[in-house]
Design an enzyme around this catalytic site. Sequence first.
Site, PDB file in Angstrom:
ATOM      1  N   SER A  64       0.800  -1.231   0.000  1.00  0.00           N
ATOM      2  CA  SER A  64       0.000   0.000   0.000  1.00  0.00           C
ATOM      3  C   SER A  64       0.830   1.277   0.000  1.00  0.00           C
ATOM      4  O   SER A  64       0.274   2.368  -0.181  1.00  0.00           O
ATOM      5  CB  SER A  64      -0.974   0.001   1.182  1.00  0.00           C
ATOM      6  OG  SER A  64      -2.125  -0.740   0.854  1.00  0.00           O
ATOM      7  N   LYS A  67       0.393   3.683  -2.905  1.00  0.00           N
ATOM      8  CA  LYS A  67      -0.587   4.767  -2.974  1.00  0.00           C
ATOM      9  C   LYS A  67       0.031   6.136  -2.741  1.00  0.00           C
ATOM     10  O   LYS A  67      -0.584   7.155  -3.059  1.00  0.00           O
ATOM     11  CB  LYS A  67      -1.731   4.496  -2.003  1.00  0.00           C
ATOM     12  CG  LYS A  67      -2.529   3.238  -2.366  1.00  0.00           C
ATOM     13  CD  LYS A  67      -3.724   3.051  -1.468  1.00  0.00           C
ATOM     14  CE  LYS A  67      -4.514   1.809  -1.829  1.00  0.00           C
ATOM     15  NZ  LYS A  67      -3.935   0.579  -1.247  1.00  0.00           N
ATOM     16  N   SER A 126      -6.601   3.988   2.612  1.00  0.00           N
ATOM     17  CA  SER A 126      -5.867   3.121   1.682  1.00  0.00           C
ATOM     18  C   SER A 126      -6.830   2.378   0.756  1.00  0.00           C
ATOM     19  O   SER A 126      -6.687   1.185   0.502  1.00  0.00           O
ATOM     20  CB  SER A 126      -5.001   2.125   2.455  1.00  0.00           C
ATOM     21  OG  SER A 126      -4.091   1.475   1.603  1.00  0.00           O
TER      22      SER A 126
END
Length: 204
Positions: A64, A67, A126
């Site tokens: 993640s 991102k 997220s």
Amino acid sequence: PGSGEGGDEKPSFIMRKDSNTVQLKKKILSDDIGVFANYAIVVDLSSNRIVAELNGDEDIDPASMTKVMTLLVACEKLTADDLKQYVNMDEDIVLEMQLQNASGVGFKAGEELSVEALLYAVAVESDCAASIQLARYISGSHEAFVEAMNAKCRELGLVKTHFTNATGLYDANHKTTCREMASIMAAAMANEQVKALLSTKEYV
């Protein structure tokens, strides 16, 4: 990070080692000296110097942390007017993210959201579905947006980072290193809009 002597050069976000860079050790037992991680990096952003590292140049799955780049590319391409626009969550995105048990708020197909809300969903929760919906809004397709992410890597001088998606979901060719992830984070925090997004703890 400051620009070069010429004054008009873009700031460099390349993180560099020197003779004082400390090589960290992996902590195995709780009373060991080291870090509970396979990979780690500590940088001084005032000089882009790597203070300490553990396997800082080995390939890792960014997960993640992807991102951060998604937000950086999005914020560089979106205008103030874009933020006020509304989009509907595409059914195929929502269903695919549900199938993959991807992180997120739990948006429903057809749900109407502002582009600004999508940014906050990515930054605060997220949200994978919001990441792909943003990509489609900005570049017309998820694939075209990922190309822009990789172009940004080249612009930043990164040579070991390659993205295959805007979400961080696993793919064998989706990779980075701690050193290059630090560069991406530094570039993101130099962008005031991204910095504000990543500093937000709650968004309604």
